[in-house]
Every structure is written in structure tokens, then in C-alpha cells.
Design a protein around this motif. Structure first.
Motif, short mmCIF file in Angstrom:
data_model
loop_
_atom_site.label_atom_id
_atom_site.label_comp_id
_atom_site.label_asym_id
_atom_site.label_seq_id
_atom_site.Cartn_x
_atom_site.Cartn_y
_atom_site.Cartn_z
N GLY A 90 0.81 -1.23 0.00
CA GLY A 90 -0.23 -0.01 0.06
C GLY A 90 0.95 1.06 0.02
O GLY A 90 0.28 2.15 0.25
N PHE A 91 2.25 1.35 -0.03
CA PHE A 91 3.06 2.26 0.04
C PHE A 91 3.23 2.95 -1.45
O PHE A 91 3.20 2.31 -2.33
N GLU A 92 3.37 4.21 -1.46
CA GLU A 92 4.02 5.12 -2.76
C GLU A 92 5.54 4.59 -2.79
O GLU A 92 6.23 4.82 -1.66
N VAL A 93 5.90 4.29 -3.72
CA VAL A 93 7.39 3.88 -3.60
C VAL A 93 8.05 4.10 -4.96
O VAL A 93 7.59 4.20 -5.98
N LEU A 94 9.40 4.83 -4.69
CA LEU A 94 10.08 5.42 -5.89
C LEU A 94 11.65 4.39 -5.93
O LEU A 94 12.24 4.56 -4.77
N GLY A 95 11.62 3.67 -6.99
CA GLY A 95 12.94 2.84 -7.07
C GLY A 95 14.07 3.72 -7.82
O GLY A 95 13.66 4.36 -8.75
N MET A 96 15.20 3.42 -7.30
CA MET A 96 16.36 4.10 -7.81
C MET A 96 17.43 3.20 -8.35
O MET A 96 17.64 2.11 -7.96
N ASP A 97 17.99 3.65 -9.66
CA ASP A 97 19.32 2.71 -9.89
C ASP A 97 20.04 3.32 -11.17
O ASP A 97 19.26 4.67 -11.48
N ILE A 98 21.15 3.38 -11.15
CA ILE A 98 22.05 4.09 -12.16
C ILE A 98 22.16 3.32 -13.74
O ILE A 98 22.73 3.89 -14.52
N ASP A 99 21.43 2.21 -13.81
CA ASP A 99 21.28 1.31 -15.08
C ASP A 99 20.34 1.89 -15.91
O ASP A 99 18.95 1.51 -15.44
N PRO A 100 20.34 2.74 -16.88
CA PRO A 100 18.97 3.20 -17.79
C PRO A 100 18.17 2.15 -18.25
O PRO A 100 17.04 1.93 -18.31
N HIS A 118 1.28 -2.40 -10.27
CA HIS A 118 1.64 -1.22 -9.47
C HIS A 118 2.40 -0.02 -10.23
O HIS A 118 2.42 0.89 -9.79
N VAL A 119 3.30 -0.42 -11.38
CA VAL A 119 3.94 0.59 -11.97
C VAL A 119 3.21 1.43 -12.49
O VAL A 119 2.16 1.13 -13.43
N VAL A 120 3.42 2.65 -12.37
CA VAL A 120 3.12 3.75 -13.10
C VAL A 120 2.66 3.71 -14.40
O VAL A 120 3.69 3.22 -15.25
N GLY A 121 1.47 3.99 -14.99
CA GLY A 121 1.34 4.02 -16.55
C GLY A 121 0.85 2.59 -17.20
O GLY A 121 0.20 2.77 -18.14
N HIS A 122 0.61 1.55 -16.27
CA HIS A 122 0.06 0.28 -16.93
C HIS A 122 -1.52 0.52 -16.65
O HIS A 122 -1.92 0.78 -15.66
N PRO A 123 -2.19 -0.01 -17.75
CA PRO A 123 -3.69 0.16 -17.67
C PRO A 123 -4.16 -0.63 -16.38
O PRO A 123 -3.93 -1.75 -16.03
N GLY A 124 -5.08 0.00 -15.53
CA GLY A 124 -5.49 -0.67 -14.36
C GLY A 124 -4.47 -0.61 -13.20
O GLY A 124 -4.83 -1.22 -12.22
N SER A 125 -3.44 -0.14 -13.27
CA SER A 125 -2.13 -0.42 -12.09
C SER A 125 -2.71 0.80 -11.09
O SER A 125 -3.28 1.72 -11.32
N THR A 126 -2.11 0.37 -10.12
CA THR A 126 -2.38 1.24 -8.70
C THR A 126 -1.68 2.56 -8.75
O THR A 126 -2.08 3.59 -8.15
N GLY A 127 -0.43 2.58 -9.73
CA GLY A 127 0.18 3.69 -9.77
C GLY A 127 0.95 4.20 -8.59
O GLY A 127 1.74 5.26 -8.54
N ARG A 128 1.38 3.10 -7.66
CA ARG A 128 2.16 3.36 -6.53
C ARG A 128 3.84 3.02 -6.74
O ARG A 128 4.23 3.36 -5.62
N LEU A 129 4.11 2.91 -7.79
CA LEU A 129 5.48 2.38 -8.04
C LEU A 129 6.04 3.03 -9.23
O LEU A 129 5.38 2.68 -10.38
N ARG A 130 7.25 3.78 -9.22
CA ARG A 130 7.83 4.09 -10.24
C ARG A 130 9.26 4.41 -10.20
O ARG A 130 9.81 4.09 -8.94
N PHE A 131 10.34 4.59 -10.99
CA PHE A 131 11.59 4.59 -10.93
C PHE A 131 12.12 5.58 -11.38
O PHE A 131 11.71 6.71 -12.31
N THR A 132 13.45 5.94 -11.01
CA THR A 132 14.39 7.05 -11.42
C THR A 132 15.67 6.64 -11.20
O THR A 132 15.96 5.89 -10.60
N SER A 133 16.55 7.77 -11.61
CA SER A 133 17.83 7.59 -11.65
C SER A 133 18.48 8.91 -10.99
O SER A 133 19.49 8.96 -10.64
N SER A 134 17.58 9.44 -10.05
CA SER A 134 17.94 10.79 -9.35
C SER A 134 18.09 10.49 -8.06
O SER A 134 16.69 10.36 -7.35
#
Length: 446
Positions: free
Chosen positions: A25-35, A60-76
Motif C-alpha cells: 500500500g505504500f507509494e514507492v520510488l525505485g532508484m538505479d543507475i542502469d538506464p 503497481h507500476v505507473v502507466g500500466h492500464p489498471g495499475s495502482t500507480g504506486r510504483l515508479r523509477f528514477t535515476s536521480s
């Protein structure tokens, strides 16, 4: 306001942890340096095989049809610092080249990248497997580098994931261990993060830093010792004409011993057990406690001898030499339900046999791509039956369910000689013998 969480490092551990936190149930931001890895995860594609993980990502990943949008990713790292209240460090700690010690550079890089952007109070949580004493040093480093200074707390929360069962182990763990310093909010925040499993009755053990760091090392060392013990018994059984599977069965009824991980065979591999016990030995030496862990050297040695023994058995089945012999190897992953080939006993054996002159063909249900990259000189097949065509001996080296269900009659129709070596002691020997095969297993009478 609900906690927001970041996960730094999106490999096997991090990707699983991030997806499971979103499931909780958490909003989550994953980070990595590998694009490339980030692009794959954002598309809902897992860069490794782990049952159930891909479905969680898509959910859960943002942008997928029907997803919760609670998970996304960044390199920053700046975006991560601004977003999250709790930051989980989930990067790798491989074995140093040419040494037993753990390579802490990825953990240190993660801390150094995040800390300068921490301008408000936050909790940083280490999940990576590290040498005891690391957490205290990293806590001081975080506070020295972070603008928020003493507002930055560190906790250590070791992971206990089993590849092939990682999603279930994260959502429904058998215990949660957290190492904290007194007087802070770390325990309170982690109880909030893990409220769901704690509410389901999962025990939480709250310790100091060193104890939390030692739990994972001790657990893996105990497991490795148990596996190597039964494999040592297999060596004795082979010399004495005894059956290690019946010995293990008899031992399993003793409640002080139990039956789990008493399956004699080719031994352990993977990215955790071998390097963790070696790093534990190295750290004990640095602390002046090396004598306490000298037994782990023999644990490691027994494990490696199993691979050499399988090569010897295969050579015997080939008439004493591998020249002009074809060998089929069933299995490439270090364990079933995974595509992980790190320190794979199966591929180690395959490579040794090839170097001694045999034509080796490998098949694995999930690890073929990884195996081809690491061992390009081996031959590969699209199925077990294709791998076995013309083989003088078939080696069963990774215990996939698919291999247990093979038809010995059908497979016998394509081989040159019906000879099978069961490196995992799980196939039905009488069934294979009834189909005309010479069946041998490690630690059992021939």
C-alpha cells in the motif's frame, strides 16, 4: 500522512522489495543507475526470472492500464531524497576479486549519492548483506554528509529471501530483524512499514547494529553447514556402500535435526551462500575471531568437492575419458525456479567436463540466455530431449520439476547410451532402471 518509501538498487533484492512495498500500500520510488534496467522495470518487465514478480510490477507500476500507480523509477538521488521518508538500500555486496571479503563499494556509493540530498529528517535502512561493523560506520558517514545531520537515522534490516520464493518471503516473512540505535524513531517507522506482516503475527526481533548484521551471516553459515554435512555423509556412504537418502530420512525424524536441507547432492551455489560464508570468515579474521569460523573452510571445501565428484562419476560413465563423448547436462541455474547462474554448480561441472574433451550440451527451462552469455563455448538445446540426442551420459544437475517428469523411455530413444547421473537425488531411480537406464546418484549404492 502515509510514509513514502524509496528503494535504492533495483536488482533481484531491490526490485522485489519495491514491488512488495507497493503491494503493501505504500507509494514507492525505485532508484538505479542502469538506464536499461530502469526502462525494463518501468515497462513492467523483470530483468530476472522470479515467480510472481512480473505480475506485481504490472499491477503497481505507473502507466500500466489498471495499475495502482504506486510504483515508479528514477535515476536521480535528489528526486529520491525529496520524495521519501524511508530509504531502503538494496544494492549488491559481491565477493572481492581475489579475496574472501565482501565488496562494500556499491553500498558506499549508494550512501554517498543519497546523503548530500537529505535536507530533512529521514530513515535510511540497509538491507544488503554486509560485514559486521558496517552499519555503525555508515551511520556516522550519513550524518556527516547529509545536510540534515543528526536528523538522519540508520537501521539495519537484513533480507532473508529465497530465490524462487522471494515475493512470498517478502510479503509473508518468517521473521523481521531490525538493528537500531536507542533513542530514535527507527523502530517506530519500521513497525509502520511492516504493519501488515506484523499484524499477521510475524515476529519482529529488535537488536543493536552488530547483532542484526550477524543474523544473515549466521543463518547462511548454518544452512551451508547443514548442506555440507549431509554431503560429507554422502562421501562416507559411497565408500561404505550405504544410502545417504535413507540416512537423511532417519536423521529427519530427530526433532533436534529436522529434514529440511538434508538432501545430499551437488551442493549449493548462487550469489549468496558461497560468498556470504567466505565474507564471514574474512570479517572474523579481521576481528581476531578467525578460529571461531575455521569450520566454514571445510564447509566450503566439501561443497566444492561435490562438483569434482560429479565430474569423476561422469568420466567413469564415459569409459574413463571424455574424448569423443557427448554429455547432456540438464540444468544451468544454481537452483530451480530461478534463472540465476551465479556460482552455478551445474555450469561449473559442464565447463569442467568440456575442458576435458567432451561435447557438452546444456538445457535449462529459464537460465539459457544467462548461461550463453557466461559460458558461450558450451552447446545449448531447446529441450531436454534435444540436449540428450546422441549423449553417452545424461547429468541431472538442477532439480526442476520438468526434469522429474521426464519420460525415461522417450529420452532413452534419443541417447547413444542410457546412462543417467542424478546430481540432486530426486529422480525415481527404479523407474529409470526399469526403462533400461544405468542410474547413479551421489551418496547411494550403484
Amino acid at each position: 500522512m502515509a510514509l513514502r518509501i524509496s528503494v535504492i538498487g533495483t536488482g533481484y533484492l531491490g526490485a522485489t522489495h519495491a514491488a512488495c512495498l507497493a503491494e503493501l500500500g505504500f507509494e514507492v520510488l525505485g532508484m538505479d543507475i542502469d538506464p536499461d534496467k530502469l526502462a525494463s522495470l518501468a515497462a513492467g518487465q523483470v530483468p530476472m526470472y522470479e515467480p510472481g514478480l512480473s505480475e506485481l510490477l504490472v499491477k503497481h507500476v505507473v502507466g500500466h492500464p489498471g495499475s495502482t500507480g504506486r510504483l515508479r523509477f528514477t535515476s536521480s538521488p535528489q528526486e529520491v531524497a525529496e520524495f521519501a521518508d524511508v530509504h531502503f538500500i538494496c544494492v549488491n555486496t559481491p565477493q572481492k576479486k581475489g579475496e574472501f571479503a565482501a565488496d562494500m563499494s556499491y553500498v558506499e556509493l549508494a550512501v554517498d549519492a543519497l546523503a548530500p540530498h537529505l535536507t530533512r529528517p529521514a530513515l535510511v535502512v540497509g538491507k544488503s548483506t554486509v560485514p559486521v561493523g558496517s552499519a555503525g560506520r555508515l551511520a556516522e558517514r550519513l550524518q556527516a554528509l547529509a545536510p540534515a545531520g543528526e536528523g538522519i537515522e540508520l537501521a539495519w534490516n537484513p533480507e532473508f529471501l529465497r530465490e524462487g520464493f522471494a515475493v512470498g518471503d517478502t510479503l509473508h516473512p518468517d521473521r523481521i530483524v531490525v538493528g537500531v540505535r536507542e533513542g530514535g524513531r527507527a523502530e517506530e517507522l519500521l513497525r509502520e512499514v511492516y504493519a501488515a506482516p506484523l499484524g499477521a503475527g510475524v515476529p519482529m526481533v529488535v537488536t543493536d547494529y552488530p547483532t542484526a548484521e550477524l543474523v544473515k551471516a549466521a543463518a547462511n553459515s548454518f544452512l551451508a553447514t547443514k548442506i555440507s554435512f549431509i554431503n560429507a555423509m554422502a562421501e562416507v556412504c559411497e565408500s561404505a556402500g550405504a544410502d545417504v537418502t535413507l540416512l537423511a530420512k532417519a536423521l529427519s525424524y530427530d526433532e533436534r535435526i529436522g529434514g529440511r536441507f538434508l538432501n545430499a547432492g551437488l551442493g549449493f551455489g548462487g550469489g549468496c551462500l558461497p560468498k556470504d560464508i567466505r565474507a564471514f570468515m574474512a570479517r572474523a579474521g579481521e576481528l581476531g575471531a578467525d578460529q571461531a569460523l575455521t569450520f566454514l573452510r571445510e564447509v566450503d571445501s566439501i561443497n566444492m568437492r561435490r562438483r569434482s565428484r560429479m565430474v569423476e562419476l561422469a568420466r567413469e560413465q564415459c569409459g574413463g575419458g571424455f574424448l569423443d563423448r557427448r554429455v547432456a547436462v540438464l540444468g544451468a541455474a544454481f537452483k530451480p525456479n530461478s534463472d540465476d547462474i551465479r556460482d552455478s554448480p551445474a555450469l561449473n561441472v559442464a565447463a569442467q567436463i568440456q575442458l576435458q574433451g567432451a561435447q557438452v550440451t546444456v538445457y535449462d527451462p529459464k537460465a539459457m540466455d544467462n548461461a550463453r552469455k557466461m559460458y558461450p563455448t558450451l552447446s545449448y538445446a531447446a529441450s531436454a530431449s534435444e540436449a540428450a540426442v546422441g549423449a553417452h551420459v545424461v547429468l541431472h544437475l538442477t532439480e526442476w520439476q520438468e526434469f522429474r517428469e521426464l519420460d525415461p523411455v522417450a529420452l532413452g530413444a534419443v541417447v547413444a547410451e542410457r546412462r543417467l547421473l542424478d546430481g540432486r537425488n530426486v529422480l525415481d531411480g527404479p523407474r529409470w532402471r526399469a526403462a533400461g537406464w544405468t542410474y547413479r546418484a551421489m551418496g547411494r549404492p550403484s
